[in-house]
Design an enzyme around this catalytic site. Sequence first.
Site, PDB file in Angstrom:
ATOM      1  N   CYS A  16       0.808  -1.222   0.000  1.00 39.42           N
ATOM      2  CA  CYS A  16       0.000   0.000   0.000  1.00 39.42           C
ATOM      3  C   CYS A  16       0.840   1.270   0.000  1.00 39.42           C
ATOM      4  O   CYS A  16       0.310   2.361  -0.179  1.00 39.42           O
ATOM      5  CB  CYS A  16      -0.947  -0.014   1.198  1.00 39.42           C
ATOM      6  N   LYS A  19       0.514   3.469  -3.146  1.00 38.90           N
ATOM      7  CA  LYS A  19      -0.709   4.200  -3.470  1.00 38.90           C
ATOM      8  C   LYS A  19      -0.389   5.589  -4.011  1.00 38.90           C
ATOM      9  O   LYS A  19       0.622   6.197  -3.652  1.00 38.90           O
ATOM     10  CB  LYS A  19      -1.567   4.376  -2.206  1.00 38.90           C
ATOM     11  N   ASP A  68      -8.754  -3.968  -4.486  1.00 39.21           N
ATOM     12  CA  ASP A  68      -7.448  -3.527  -4.001  1.00 39.21           C
ATOM     13  C   ASP A  68      -6.375  -4.442  -4.586  1.00 39.21           C
ATOM     14  O   ASP A  68      -6.532  -5.664  -4.579  1.00 39.21           O
ATOM     15  CB  ASP A  68      -7.385  -3.561  -2.474  1.00 39.21           C
ATOM     16  N   ASP A  91     -11.331  -4.224   3.354  1.00 37.77           N
ATOM     17  CA  ASP A  91     -12.222  -3.114   3.033  1.00 37.77           C
ATOM     18  C   ASP A  91     -13.682  -3.467   3.316  1.00 37.77           C
ATOM     19  O   ASP A  91     -14.472  -2.613   3.712  1.00 37.77           O
ATOM     20  CB  ASP A  91     -12.075  -2.718   1.563  1.00 37.77           C
ATOM     21  N   GLY A 139     -11.240 -14.387 -12.421  1.00 42.04           N
ATOM     22  CA  GLY A 139     -10.644 -13.066 -12.341  1.00 42.04           C
ATOM     23  C   GLY A 139     -10.123 -12.610 -13.688  1.00 42.04           C
ATOM     24  O   GLY A 139     -10.614 -13.014 -14.739  1.00 42.04           O
ATOM     25  N   HIS A 140      -9.080 -11.781 -13.653  1.00 42.91           N
ATOM     26  CA  HIS A 140      -8.540 -11.209 -14.889  1.00 42.91           C
ATOM     27  C   HIS A 140      -7.031 -11.055 -14.724  1.00 42.91           C
ATOM     28  O   HIS A 140      -6.533 -10.716 -13.648  1.00 42.91           O
ATOM     29  CB  HIS A 140      -9.171  -9.847 -15.162  1.00 42.91           C
ATOM     30  N   SER A 141      -6.297 -11.312 -15.813  1.00 44.87           N
ATOM     31  CA  SER A 141      -4.842 -11.175 -15.792  1.00 44.87           C
ATOM     32  C   SER A 141      -4.385 -10.419 -17.030  1.00 44.87           C
ATOM     33  O   SER A 141      -5.022 -10.474 -18.079  1.00 44.87           O
ATOM     34  CB  SER A 141      -4.176 -12.560 -15.754  1.00 44.87           C
ATOM     35  N   ASP A 224     -10.109   1.135   7.968  1.00 38.46           N
ATOM     36  CA  ASP A 224      -8.899   0.356   8.184  1.00 38.46           C
ATOM     37  C   ASP A 224      -7.686   1.228   7.909  1.00 38.46           C
ATOM     38  O   ASP A 224      -7.753   2.241   7.223  1.00 38.46           O
ATOM     39  CB  ASP A 224      -8.884  -0.948   7.386  1.00 38.46           C
TER      40      ASP A 224
END
Length: 330
Positions: A16, A19, A68, A91, A139-141, A224
């Site tokens: 993180c 970010k 995330d 989250d 998912g996606h790649s 968080d």
Amino acid sequence: MTATVRLTQYAHGGGCACKIPPGELETMVRGLAVTPVGTGELLVGLDHGDDAAVVRVAGGLALVLTTDFFTPVVDDPYDWGRIAAANALSDVYAMGGTPVVAVNLLGWPRDVLPPELAAEVLRGGLTVAAEAACHLAGGHSIDDPEPKYGLAVTGTADPDRLLRNDAGRPGQPLTLTKPLGIGVLNTRHKATGEVFPEAVATMTRLNASSSAAALAAGLECATDVTGFGLLGHLYKLARASGVSAVIDAAAVPYLEPARAALRDGYVSGGTRRNLDWVAPQADLSAVSSDEALLLADAQTSGGLLVAGELPGHPVIGELVPPGEHVLTIR
């Protein structure tokens, strides 16, 4: 090869801490909060920087939606997958929700790193999703110059029992459910390869029980603590709630090796940007510059910051009526 590749060396930042800085991000999304009428009622959107979006749908149910992902925060691919998954699920817990289903988001430099490493990352994500009793389905790649991994998560919640940024009230104590110091330890790990098992254990621990305890206690305000640090996330919470906050620096818990990492200079650029962002709204005169950096340390998969008391976790301050400073550290 899994044991010899240092994944953190393939990314410009880690976790993180990579970010986009909070001030820049707020400029980017300014004006995007107006939402067209659609199916369901948007209960939580961009207005107050909450951890996830919440939509009320038919049947007295709310959907909690978030995503995330980030570059490697540790070198071990399985641990990175576990950390990224726990961070994304957090989250939903921070809103008082229960994760139901998630999908993988994977960026992979396929000509540089072998697919076996990516498989370990995905296995780590699956392990934590299973611990959370959350389906992980597809998912996606993409082929990406930097490795990146995370989840898009959908959860459910009671629309009348959410944990929100804007529900804090003067007089409420502030509870923190995980120690700080993850950021400086991850920065040291990236620079030296030294492994900190206590940091990995903290980052992979789900916030499920803390969220459930907050709801059981009738609490309504939480967030968080991740990339914007304790000070950054508390500033957003206090600003959204129209209050100020006082932090007792001596009450804030830290992972044991964190101060040594700070002393040796392992501070990320994200942490320094966090402090620069909140400093104009904070009274930091009672603490050293080093202590202020630790309080702004960019966390990955940190704990919940809750307006209210949770048994077994330290109270680190309180919300107070609005004053000259949004944040005061004593």
